[in-house]
Every structure is written in structure tokens, then in C-alpha cells.
Motif scaffolding. Structure first.
Motif, PDB file in Angstrom:
ATOM      1  N   ASN A  12       7.856   7.520  -3.701  1.00  0.00           N
ATOM      2  CA  ASN A  12       8.143   7.948  -5.071  1.00  0.00           C
ATOM      3  C   ASN A  12       9.611   7.826  -5.454  1.00  0.00           C
ATOM      4  OD1 ASN A  12       5.455   8.562  -4.926  1.00  0.00           O
ATOM      5  ND2 ASN A  12       5.697  10.768  -5.111  1.00  0.00           N
ATOM      6  N   VAL A  13      10.502   8.078  -4.518  1.00  0.00           N
ATOM      7  CA  VAL A  13      11.933   7.999  -4.830  1.00  0.00           C
ATOM      8  C   VAL A  13      12.497   6.641  -4.423  1.00  0.00           C
ATOM      9  CG1 VAL A  13      14.199   9.068  -4.528  1.00  0.00           C
ATOM     10  CG2 VAL A  13      12.135  10.499  -4.530  1.00  0.00           C
ATOM     11  N   GLU A  14      12.361   6.294  -3.150  1.00  0.00           N
ATOM     12  CA  GLU A  14      12.906   5.020  -2.684  1.00  0.00           C
ATOM     13  C   GLU A  14      12.187   3.846  -3.350  1.00  0.00           C
ATOM     14  OE1 GLU A  14      15.364   2.373  -0.525  1.00  0.00           O
ATOM     15  OE2 GLU A  14      15.540   4.465  -1.161  1.00  0.00           O
ATOM     16  N   GLY A  15      10.874   3.954  -3.506  1.00  0.00           N
ATOM     17  CA  GLY A  15      10.135   2.890  -4.167  1.00  0.00           C
ATOM     18  C   GLY A  15      10.567   2.691  -5.607  1.00  0.00           C
ATOM     19  N   THR A  16      10.853   3.779  -6.296  1.00  0.00           N
ATOM     20  CA  THR A  16      11.340   3.671  -7.673  1.00  0.00           C
ATOM     21  C   THR A  16      12.718   3.022  -7.716  1.00  0.00           C
ATOM     22  OG1 THR A  16      10.027   5.579  -8.380  1.00  0.00           O
ATOM     23  CG2 THR A  16      11.941   4.991  -9.736  1.00  0.00           C
ATOM     24  N   ARG A  17      13.579   3.396  -6.775  1.00  0.00           N
ATOM     25  CA  ARG A  17      14.915   2.777  -6.726  1.00  0.00           C
ATOM     26  C   ARG A  17      14.809   1.271  -6.500  1.00  0.00           C
ATOM     27  NH1 ARG A  17      18.067   0.521  -3.382  1.00  0.00           N
ATOM     28  NH2 ARG A  17      16.715   0.939  -1.597  1.00  0.00           N
ATOM     29  N   VAL A  18      13.971   0.873  -5.553  1.00  0.00           N
ATOM     30  CA  VAL A  18      13.802  -0.553  -5.267  1.00  0.00           C
ATOM     31  C   VAL A  18      13.312  -1.288  -6.509  1.00  0.00           C
ATOM     32  CG1 VAL A  18      12.440  -2.232  -3.951  1.00  0.00           C
ATOM     33  CG2 VAL A  18      13.457  -0.262  -2.786  1.00  0.00           C
ATOM     34  N   MET A  19      12.320  -0.729  -7.179  1.00  0.00           N
ATOM     35  CA  MET A  19      11.783  -1.381  -8.380  1.00  0.00           C
ATOM     36  C   MET A  19      12.838  -1.488  -9.470  1.00  0.00           C
ATOM     37  SD  MET A  19       8.714  -2.427  -7.851  1.00  0.00           S
ATOM     38  CE  MET A  19       8.585  -2.962  -9.561  1.00  0.00           C
ATOM     39  N   LEU A  20      13.582  -0.438  -9.703  1.00  0.00           N
ATOM     40  CA  LEU A  20      14.599  -0.449 -10.756  1.00  0.00           C
ATOM     41  C   LEU A  20      15.678  -1.484 -10.473  1.00  0.00           C
ATOM     42  CD1 LEU A  20      14.903   3.404 -11.204  1.00  0.00           C
ATOM     43  CD2 LEU A  20      14.232   1.822 -13.034  1.00  0.00           C
ATOM     44  N   GLU A  21      16.182  -1.510  -9.253  1.00  0.00           N
ATOM     45  CA  GLU A  21      17.250  -2.454  -8.922  1.00  0.00           C
ATOM     46  C   GLU A  21      16.758  -3.894  -9.014  1.00  0.00           C
ATOM     47  OE1 GLU A  21      18.816  -1.284  -5.137  1.00  0.00           O
ATOM     48  OE2 GLU A  21      20.026   0.351  -6.003  1.00  0.00           O
ATOM     49  N   ALA A  22      15.549  -4.149  -8.520  1.00  0.00           N
ATOM     50  CA  ALA A  22      15.016  -5.508  -8.562  1.00  0.00           C
ATOM     51  C   ALA A  22      14.757  -5.952  -9.992  1.00  0.00           C
ATOM     52  CB  ALA A  22      13.731  -5.575  -7.740  1.00  0.00           C
ATOM     53  N   CYS A  23      14.247  -5.050 -10.828  1.00  0.00           N
ATOM     54  CA  CYS A  23      13.955  -5.409 -12.211  1.00  0.00           C
ATOM     55  C   CYS A  23      15.227  -5.604 -13.025  1.00  0.00           C
ATOM     56  CB  CYS A  23      13.059  -4.351 -12.851  1.00  0.00           C
ATOM     57  SG  CYS A  23      11.366  -4.360 -12.216  1.00  0.00           S
ATOM     58  N   ALA A  24      16.253  -4.806 -12.735  1.00  0.00           N
ATOM     59  CA  ALA A  24      17.533  -5.000 -13.412  1.00  0.00           C
ATOM     60  C   ALA A  24      18.115  -6.368 -13.054  1.00  0.00           C
ATOM     61  CB  ALA A  24      18.497  -3.882 -13.035  1.00  0.00           C
ATOM     62  N   ALA A  25      18.031  -6.726 -11.777  1.00  0.00           N
ATOM     63  CA  ALA A  25      18.555  -8.026 -11.336  1.00  0.00           C
ATOM     64  C   ALA A  25      17.758  -9.186 -11.920  1.00  0.00           C
ATOM     65  CB  ALA A  25      18.540  -8.089  -9.813  1.00  0.00           C
ATOM     66  N   ALA A  26      16.455  -8.962 -12.154  1.00  0.00           N
ATOM     67  CA  ALA A  26      15.589 -10.034 -12.659  1.00  0.00           C
ATOM     68  C   ALA A  26      15.621 -10.168 -14.177  1.00  0.00           C
ATOM     69  CB  ALA A  26      14.154  -9.794 -12.196  1.00  0.00           C
ATOM     70  N   GLY A  27      16.310  -9.257 -14.862  1.00  0.00           N
ATOM     71  CA  GLY A  27      16.397  -9.331 -16.308  1.00  0.00           C
ATOM     72  C   GLY A  27      15.110  -8.952 -17.030  1.00  0.00           C
ATOM     73  N   VAL A  28      14.353  -8.007 -16.465  1.00  0.00           N
ATOM     74  CA  VAL A  28      13.111  -7.554 -17.094  1.00  0.00           C
ATOM     75  C   VAL A  28      13.418  -6.963 -18.469  1.00  0.00           C
ATOM     76  CG1 VAL A  28      11.300  -5.782 -16.907  1.00  0.00           C
ATOM     77  CG2 VAL A  28      11.870  -7.212 -14.923  1.00  0.00           C
ATOM     78  N   GLU A  29      12.570  -7.272 -19.448  1.00  0.00           N
ATOM     79  CA  GLU A  29      12.817  -6.851 -20.831  1.00  0.00           C
ATOM     80  C   GLU A  29      12.495  -5.383 -21.089  1.00  0.00           C
ATOM     81  OE1 GLU A  29      10.554  -9.391 -23.380  1.00  0.00           O
ATOM     82  OE2 GLU A  29      11.521 -11.230 -22.662  1.00  0.00           O
ATOM     83  N   ARG A  30      11.545  -4.832 -20.357  1.00  0.00           N
ATOM     84  CA  ARG A  30      11.174  -3.426 -20.551  1.00  0.00           C
ATOM     85  C   ARG A  30      10.590  -2.883 -19.251  1.00  0.00           C
ATOM     86  NH1 ARG A  30      10.169   0.053 -24.989  1.00  0.00           N
ATOM     87  NH2 ARG A  30      11.775  -1.255 -25.917  1.00  0.00           N
ATOM     88  N   PHE A  31      11.071  -1.710 -18.833  1.00  0.00           N
ATOM     89  CA  PHE A  31      10.586  -1.041 -17.629  1.00  0.00           C
ATOM     90  C   PHE A  31      10.073   0.333 -18.043  1.00  0.00           C
ATOM     91  CE2 PHE A  31      10.754   1.559 -13.864  1.00  0.00           C
ATOM     92  CZ  PHE A  31      10.558   0.706 -12.786  1.00  0.00           C
ATOM     93  N   VAL A  32       8.796   0.583 -17.799  1.00  0.00           N
ATOM     94  CA  VAL A  32       8.199   1.883 -18.111  1.00  0.00           C
ATOM     95  C   VAL A  32       7.943   2.620 -16.805  1.00  0.00           C
ATOM     96  CG1 VAL A  32       6.333   3.128 -19.250  1.00  0.00           C
ATOM     97  CG2 VAL A  32       7.122   0.933 -20.173  1.00  0.00           C
ATOM     98  N   HIS A  33       8.569   3.764 -16.662  1.00  0.00           N
ATOM     99  CA  HIS A  33       8.399   4.583 -15.455  1.00  0.00           C
ATOM    100  C   HIS A  33       7.399   5.696 -15.731  1.00  0.00           C
ATOM    101  CE1 HIS A  33       9.256   6.771 -11.811  1.00  0.00           C
ATOM    102  NE2 HIS A  33       9.490   7.862 -12.523  1.00  0.00           N
ATOM    103  N   ILE A  34       6.363   5.771 -14.903  1.00  0.00           N
ATOM    104  CA  ILE A  34       5.353   6.813 -15.054  1.00  0.00           C
ATOM    105  C   ILE A  34       5.774   8.018 -14.227  1.00  0.00           C
ATOM    106  CG2 ILE A  34       2.922   7.407 -14.920  1.00  0.00           C
ATOM    107  CD1 ILE A  34       3.603   5.065 -16.837  1.00  0.00           C
ATOM    108  N   SER A  35       6.141   9.076 -14.914  1.00  0.00           N
ATOM    109  CA  SER A  35       6.566  10.317 -14.276  1.00  0.00           C
ATOM    110  C   SER A  35       5.406  11.312 -14.324  1.00  0.00           C
ATOM    111  CB  SER A  35       7.816  10.838 -14.986  1.00  0.00           C
ATOM    112  OG  SER A  35       8.354  11.968 -14.330  1.00  0.00           O
TER     113      SER A  35
END
Length: 338
Positions: free
Chosen positions: A103-126
Motif C-alpha cells: 500500500n505504501v511502497e507500491g504507491t510510491r513505485v507507481m507514482l515515481e514511474a508514472c511521473a517519469a513516463a509522463g502520464v496525463e492523469r493518475f487517480v489514487h484510490i484511497s
């Protein structure tokens, strides 16, 4: 998301699968389901869309940087919706490290990878559990304190930290955070309270209700939630948070829901068993104000009709849930009546 490539993490899970189906129905160009298929992941949830040429399944772990990077590089999604999580409070009590990793490390990995990939929109399900309990009134989006705050269980604390992480990326990635209430609907793993009660009732077993049964939750249909997530993804303001949950009048307690279920199935009232067991630090009441997502046009359906439709689905689909029963029941110690 019409015409977009959408990556859904945890798409073989309960809520993620409903969103995958919704994206395909509404015209997504490609929907990529990234899931490591933990005990609660089941690709049978998506049998009806598995042959759709616009659907892809990729086996990957959100906490693995190389695996996530490979999926992003292969599919170049414009929208990423991050459902993947460990979600059961009882399991979190015995495995907090696993919940932190996913939940924490997996979210960090996804956020960093998506920022690097130039994703247009990231929706986080909390989750609404990041706020902790509230005895009166309702939490608004700005009421979450920084860090673990008032979150009680290891699950809720891990999601509170992940929620902060997602919002901290607002300057690097167009992030929207969605905080849903207690969800229900077809294909929910039968360890969760409502489907557990349904399948036990159908099998002639007692329905364990913890404590005095007066715990209050907002019951959110999975399809209604998929609609809310789609709204947040397309019309939500980057950097914003959206509570999602219907308000019930009167509010629904656990014991009232169990009695409704027993009555609807024509079972005797003594099928309900009030248990000596209760969850440690069991939060009395959750409640969120969903005015912000409602302003975008979100409207939930009739909760009692949706609950009845869910009961009917479980009655008609025993072949789906029966293989999961041993795992679902393995975590519980609540069958002794008080």
C-alpha cells in the motif's frame, strides 16, 4: 476516457474489475490490467471481457520497480488508476509489513514511474478510513491530518501514508485522490462482512455480528464507485481529493443490515449470532461528505435495491465464490456466541 489507453492496477480485484469493465463499456482504446493475482485477485471476474481486443492482462507487482516500468514502457498509458492494495483490516493485524509494502511502497513505485513516463492523469484510490472514526457529522476532504493521524488499523494507517504520498506528487504528476466508503457488489471476496453474511446465509450457517452490532458505515455500490472514479479521472481537478459515499437516512448499522438480509431470505431471526469476538479498536462510525464529487454530477443509486441485487448475484453464482470460502473463513475467530 473515451479513446484513451488506461492502466488499472489491481484490475483483477473486486473494485478494480468493475472499473476495467466500465472503461471498456465507455470506449477506452485499450485497458491494461496490472495485477499480481494475490489470494483476492481472480481473473474470472473479467471473463465477460477477456476476449475483448482492447483488453490486456499483465502480471506484475506494483512494488516492483522493474516490473512496473516494463508495463508502462510497453503500453504508454495516458491514464493510470491505482486500485492495487491489501485491503482487509483483519489480515492487516497479523501482517502489517505486507500492507506497508503493497500500500505504501507500491504507491510510491507507481507514482515515481508514472511521473517519469509522463502520464496525463493518475487517480489514487484511497479510503474513508484514512480519517479515522467520527461519532457525529461527516469528514470533508481537508479534514485528513498529515501522516497516520487518527487511522486505527494497520490497513488504515498504511492507506493514510499512501494518501499523503499521492498528494505530495501533485507538482510532478496530475494526481487526483478518491476516498470511497464501504463498498459492496458482485464478485466481492467473501471475507468482507456483507458477502460473508450472504454466503453463510445461503449455506445454512449462522451470521456472526461483532460486538453490539451498532457500527455504522456508508454502503457504496461498486458500479456507482466506478462511475465516480471515471468522473474524477476526466473532470476532477488535478491535486484535488474527492470523498465518495452515499448518505443513508436513517444510517445503516451492521445489525440492521444483517436483520434485513435474514428477513429478505426468509430465514429465522436467530440465524444472527452476536459474537464474543470484536475487532480490536473497532471504529464505531465512519462518515464522509461527498458534496465535491456530487458537484461533478455523481449520483448513487438506491442502496437497498443494490443490496438486494447483490444478494441475488451471490445466490446465482455459487460457482464463483465457493472456491474462495476456505481462504475467506481462515482468518476469523468469531463463531462462538456470547
Amino acid at each position: 476516457m473515451n479513446g484513451k489507453t488506461v492502466l488499472v492496477t489491481g484490475g483483477a480485484g473486486f473494485l478494480g474489475s468493475h472499473f476495467v469493465r466500465r472503461c471498456l463499456a465507455r470506449g477506452a482504446a485499450l485497458v491494461v490490467n496490472l495485477d499480481k493475482l494475490s489470494y483476492a485477485g481472480d481473473l474470472r471476474r473479467l471473463d465477460d471481457v477477456s476476449t475483448d481486443p482492447r483488453y490486456r492482462f499483465r502480471s506484475a507487482d506494483v512494488a516492483s520497480e522493474p516490473q512496473v516500468a516494463a508495463v508502462l514502457d510497453a503500453h504508454r498509458p495516458q491514464v493510470v488508476v491505482h486500485y492495487a492494495a491489501e485491503t482487509h483490516v483483519t489480515r492487516s493485524e497479523s501482517a502489517p509489513e505486507l500492507f506497508h509494502r503493497t500500500n505504501v511502497e507500491g504507491t510510491r513505485v507507481m507514482l515515481e514511474a508514472c511521473a517519469a513516463a509522463g502520464v496525463e492523469r493518475f487517480v489514487h484510490i484511497s479510503t474513508d478510513e484514512v480519517y479515522g472514526p467520527i461519532l457525529k457529522g461527516a469528514f470533508r476532504e481537508e479534514d485528513k491530518p498529515e501522516g497516520e493521524g487518527l487511522a486505527t488499523s494497520p490497513y488504515a494507517r498504511s492507506k493514510a501514508l499512501a494518501d499523503d504520498l499521492a498528494r505530495s506528487f501533485a507538482g510532478r504528476l496530475p494526481v487526483v485522490v478518491v476516498r470511497p466508503t464501504n463498498a459492496f457488489g458482485p464478485h466481492q471476496f467473501p471475507e468482507k462482512a456483507f458477502p460473508r453474511w450472504i454466503v453463510r446465509a445461503l449455506r445454512g450457517q449462522p451470521l456472526p455480528v461483532w460486538g453490539d452490532g451498532m457500527y455504522v458505515r456508508q454502503w457504496l455500490n461498486a458500479v456507482d464507485f466506478a462511475d465516480a472514479v471515471a468522473l474524477a479521472a476526466t473532470a476532477g481537478q488535478p491535486g484535488s481529493v474527492y470523498n465518495v459515499g452515499p448518505r443513508h437516512d436513517p444510517e445503516i448499522t451492521n445489525i440492521e443490515l444483517a436483520r434485513w438480509l435474514v428477513a429478505g431470505l426468509g430465514l429465522p431471526a436467530d440465524r444472527i449470532v452476536m459474537t464474543a469476538y470484536d475487532r480490536p479498536d473497532h471504529d464505531r462510525r465512519y462518515c464522509v461528505d461527498a458534496s465535491r464529487i456530487s458537484a461533478l454530477g455523481w449520483r448513487p443509486g438506491d442502496v437497498w435495491e443494490q443490496l438486494a441485487a447483490t444478494v441475488a448475484w451471490y445466490r446465482d453464482n455459487a460457482a464463483w465464490w465457493e472456491p474462495h470460502l476456505a481462504e475467506a473463513e481462515s482468518i476469523y475467530a468469531d463463531v462462538a456466541s456470547r
